[in-house]
Design a protein around this motif. Sequence first.
Motif, PDB file in Angstrom:
ATOM      1  N   ASP A   1      -0.021  -1.302   3.240  1.00  0.00           N
ATOM      2  CA  ASP A   1       0.191   0.115   2.897  1.00  0.00           C
ATOM      3  C   ASP A   1       1.496   0.309   2.136  1.00  0.00           C
ATOM      4  O   ASP A   1       1.560   1.084   1.168  1.00  0.00           O
TER       5      ASP A   1
ATOM      6  N   GLY B   1       3.880   4.075  -6.593  1.00  0.00           N
ATOM      7  CA  GLY B   1       4.928   5.087  -6.662  1.00  0.00           C
ATOM      8  C   GLY B   1       5.499   5.255  -8.057  1.00  0.00           C
ATOM      9  O   GLY B   1       6.148   6.262  -8.344  1.00  0.00           O
TER      10      GLY B   1
ATOM     11  N   ARG C   1       1.854   1.617  -1.654  1.00  0.00           N
ATOM     12  CA  ARG C   1       2.651   2.817  -1.889  1.00  0.00           C
ATOM     13  C   ARG C   1       3.773   2.552  -2.883  1.00  0.00           C
ATOM     14  O   ARG C   1       4.012   3.365  -3.800  1.00  0.00           O
TER      15      ARG C   1
END
Length: 400
Positions: A45, A53, A49
Motif C-alpha cells: 500500500d 503520489g 501510494r
Amino acid sequence: MPYVWLVAVRFLREGRFQTLLIVSGVALGVAVIVFITTLINGLQDTLIRDTLGSQAHIIVRPPEEVARPLRRAEGREVLSQVQPRAQRLRSIDQWQALLPQLAAQPGVVAASPVVTGPGLAIRGDADRAIALVGIEPEQFTRIIDLPGKLIAGTLRLGAEDALIGIDLADELGVRLGDRFRIETAGGRGQSVTVTGLFDLGMRDLNLRYVYLGLRPAQTLLDLPGGASNIYLRVDDVFAAETIGDRIEAETGLVADSWMETNRDLLNAMRAQSISTGMIRLFVGISVAFGIASVLVISVVQRSKEIGILRATGTSRRQVMAIFLLQGTLLGLLGSLAGSAIASLLLLLFSRLAVNFPFQVTITPTILLGATLLAALTGLAAATVPALRAARLNPVDAIRG
C-alpha cells in the motif's frame, strides 16, 4: 446444548493437554499468517501510494510518429530500411472536446490537460536541465495532490510564477520570491518567480520538475492552445490498464497506465504476494496435519467410548459430526488466540520500528480471513478421523 456439541466439548476437555497443544500450534500458525500478511499489505500500500503520489493513473498522449518506407515501384521496394523518426512535441488533436469525453469514461474520476517538455533552468552561472509541466491548478490537483507536496510557499501559478523542487532550488541557489530564467528550444525564454517549493519524495523528480501555468508553458514550448498530455485519475488503481486499453481503442491515442510504466514494481509486488501465499499454504498444511494427528489419536484412544455411543443409539452421522466439530473448534480457538498474538506483535512492531518506511494496520478483513481459513482447515483435517470413527463397529470397538 445439543448432543453433538456436548460430546465434542467433553472430548476436548478430557484431553486438555492435547487440546492445549494443538490450539497453541494453530495459534502460532495464524499469528504468522496475520503478521506477515499485514506487513506485506502495508508495504505494498505504501509503495503504491508513494508511486501514485507524483504521477497520474493514466497519461493520454498522441501516437508516435512513424517513418514509412517508400512504396514499391516496378516490383521493387526502395529504401526498405528506414531510420526511426525523431519525435517532436505535439498537441493532442482537439483536446478541448476530448477532455470531457475522457472524464466521462467509466471508472475515471478526474481529467486534466497538461503540457510537458524539456527546458533549461538558468540562474547566474548555474544551469540545470528540467522538465516543464504546464498545468491548470484547479483540475491538476484532482489528479495529484500537489498542495500536499508543498513544503513552502503557495500553489500560485500566474503568468510569471513557478513551483520547483527542493533539490532543484538547492542546485540553483534560489528560495521563495527569487527569480530564475527558463529557456526552451528555438530560443524561447522567460524569467519566473519561485512561488512554492515542493517535495515529491524522489530526488530525481525534485531536480527535474518545474510547474508553470498552462498558458505560459504553452508559449515556452511553442504549443499555443495545445496540450501534449491529458492526465487521468481512476477510482480503482488496478483497473487503470483496462481503462487505458479501452481509451486507446475508442480514441486512437496512446494511454499509458501507471501499471505499464511501473512494470518492475508490479512484478516485485506479485513476487511478494506469491511468497506470502506460499507461506500461508505451508502453515495451513502444518496446522491441518497437527489437527488430524491429534484427532486420529483421539479416535484410537476413545474407540471403546465411541463403541458405547454407537451401541446406545448414536448414529454414524452424529459420530462423524462430533469429530468434525472438534476439528472446527480447534481451528476457531487457535485462530482467536493467534489473532490476539498477531495484534500484540504488530502493536509492538509499530512502537519499536518508528523509522520504518511504512505503517502496519491490522484490518478486520485479515482477521476474519485468518479465522475462516483456520476453521476450514480444522474441518478438512478432521474429515479422515471423523470417517474412521463413524466406521467403527460398536461390538469390535467395545471388545477392543
